[in-house]
Design a protein around this motif. Sequence first.
Motif, PDB file in Angstrom:
ATOM      1  N   GLU A 105     -15.140  27.984  12.274  1.00  0.00           N
ATOM      2  CA  GLU A 105     -16.539  28.049  12.744  1.00  0.00           C
ATOM      3  C   GLU A 105     -17.409  27.072  11.933  1.00  0.00           C
ATOM      4  O   GLU A 105     -18.498  26.711  12.360  1.00  0.00           O
TER       5      GLU A 105
ATOM      6  N   GLU B  36      -5.786  28.718  18.348  1.00  0.00           N
ATOM      7  CA  GLU B  36      -6.594  27.938  19.314  1.00  0.00           C
ATOM      8  C   GLU B  36      -7.376  28.873  20.242  1.00  0.00           C
ATOM      9  O   GLU B  36      -8.530  28.631  20.562  1.00  0.00           O
TER      10      GLU B  36
ATOM     11  N   GLU C 238     -11.279  28.827  20.028  1.00  0.00           N
ATOM     12  CA  GLU C 238     -11.824  28.203  21.254  1.00  0.00           C
ATOM     13  C   GLU C 238     -11.923  26.679  21.099  1.00  0.00           C
ATOM     14  O   GLU C 238     -12.898  26.048  21.523  1.00  0.00           O
ATOM     15  N   ARG C 239     -10.918  26.118  20.429  1.00  0.00           N
ATOM     16  CA  ARG C 239     -10.840  24.651  20.294  1.00  0.00           C
ATOM     17  C   ARG C 239      -9.392  24.259  20.048  1.00  0.00           C
ATOM     18  O   ARG C 239      -8.635  25.043  19.456  1.00  0.00           O
ATOM     19  N   PRO C 240      -8.973  23.045  20.490  1.00  0.00           N
ATOM     20  CA  PRO C 240      -7.570  22.636  20.311  1.00  0.00           C
ATOM     21  C   PRO C 240      -7.319  22.086  18.912  1.00  0.00           C
ATOM     22  O   PRO C 240      -8.215  21.505  18.289  1.00  0.00           O
TER      23      PRO C 240
ATOM     24  N   THR D 207      -5.368  19.413  16.341  1.00  0.00           N
ATOM     25  CA  THR D 207      -4.802  18.059  16.361  1.00  0.00           C
ATOM     26  C   THR D 207      -3.363  18.191  15.873  1.00  0.00           C
ATOM     27  O   THR D 207      -3.141  18.656  14.743  1.00  0.00           O
TER      28      THR D 207
END
Length: 312
Positions: free
Chosen positions: A174, A209, A213-215, A217
Amino acid sequence: MAPLPALITRENFKSFLESFDTVLTDCDGVLWHEDRLIGQAHVTLNTLQALGKKVFFVTNNSTKSRDDYVEKCGRLGFKATKEDILSSAYVLAQYLKQQGFQKKVYVMGMGGIVKELQAEGIQSTGGEPEVYDGGSLSTLMDKMKLDPDVGAVACGFDPYLSYLKVMRAASYLERPGCLFLATNTDERFPVASKGLVYPGTGCVVRCVETVAERPATVMGKPSTKMFSVIQEKNSLDPKRTLMIGDRCNTDILFGKNCGLQTLVVLSGVTTQADLEKWAASDDPEQHALLADYCLTQLDDLLAFLDPKQEQC
Ligand SMILES: C[C@H](OP(=O)(O)O)C(=O)O
Ligand SMILES: [Mg+2]
């Protein structure tokens, strides 16, 4: 429809052998299953090295450091120096080094990631079990203390995956600018016995993920990062480099992403039925999983190679 990978035979072996100078070989499912050698994979690679082929070991397995892999390779009869070994944990540490990363990494994973970060002078926290004790969510919130210095989350294979660890990772993510890195997303380990399935690192990464709520790398195959790290110290000709793997959505796709020749072996996760399904499909994404060549297992090459290097 797409052509199936070509079987290597006595007829095409000579042109196959002369078509590459360098081998990038996957490890789990090609060379070994955990600590068990697959056939005479070591004799095959040692013979190729004796014929002048350069061999790199490229593994998505982040549980060990390169030093650990040098020891494992030696114990199983392979000839490998630290410079010949590329693990996803090593690539992750190199990536942060190149980013000039100065903060701390929260690691969901094992010693391989922690040791490779340490080798680059990067501090980390995590890497040990954190078990939910049945308390209320509000109690968890009160008890959970976050490290103010964490600026990246690194997800690797973590057999201690837990609700609390996902909660901690997602909370760090976050933070504005907090990096989210994954070693790899392999769905399963290529070890099947007694009908059991061995979850791979993919389940750890997809879990975080989902909550973050994000991919992430991804550092490992099929990303080309591993090849870029090799090319920093070598100038391999991709067309004269052969990628050998057992998983097509990582190893073979990696080879194609890097412009390499590709050989799939059926001693790991990929089966002949998979190849026939992908070849019969009309989906270009399934065609992309088809390698140039195929073998049942790596040491099938010994039928054409003479370990004393007297070529047939
Ligand atoms: C199985 C895989 O390792 P590799 O096959 O890339 O050596 C992994 O660790 O998820
Ligand atoms: Mg493999």
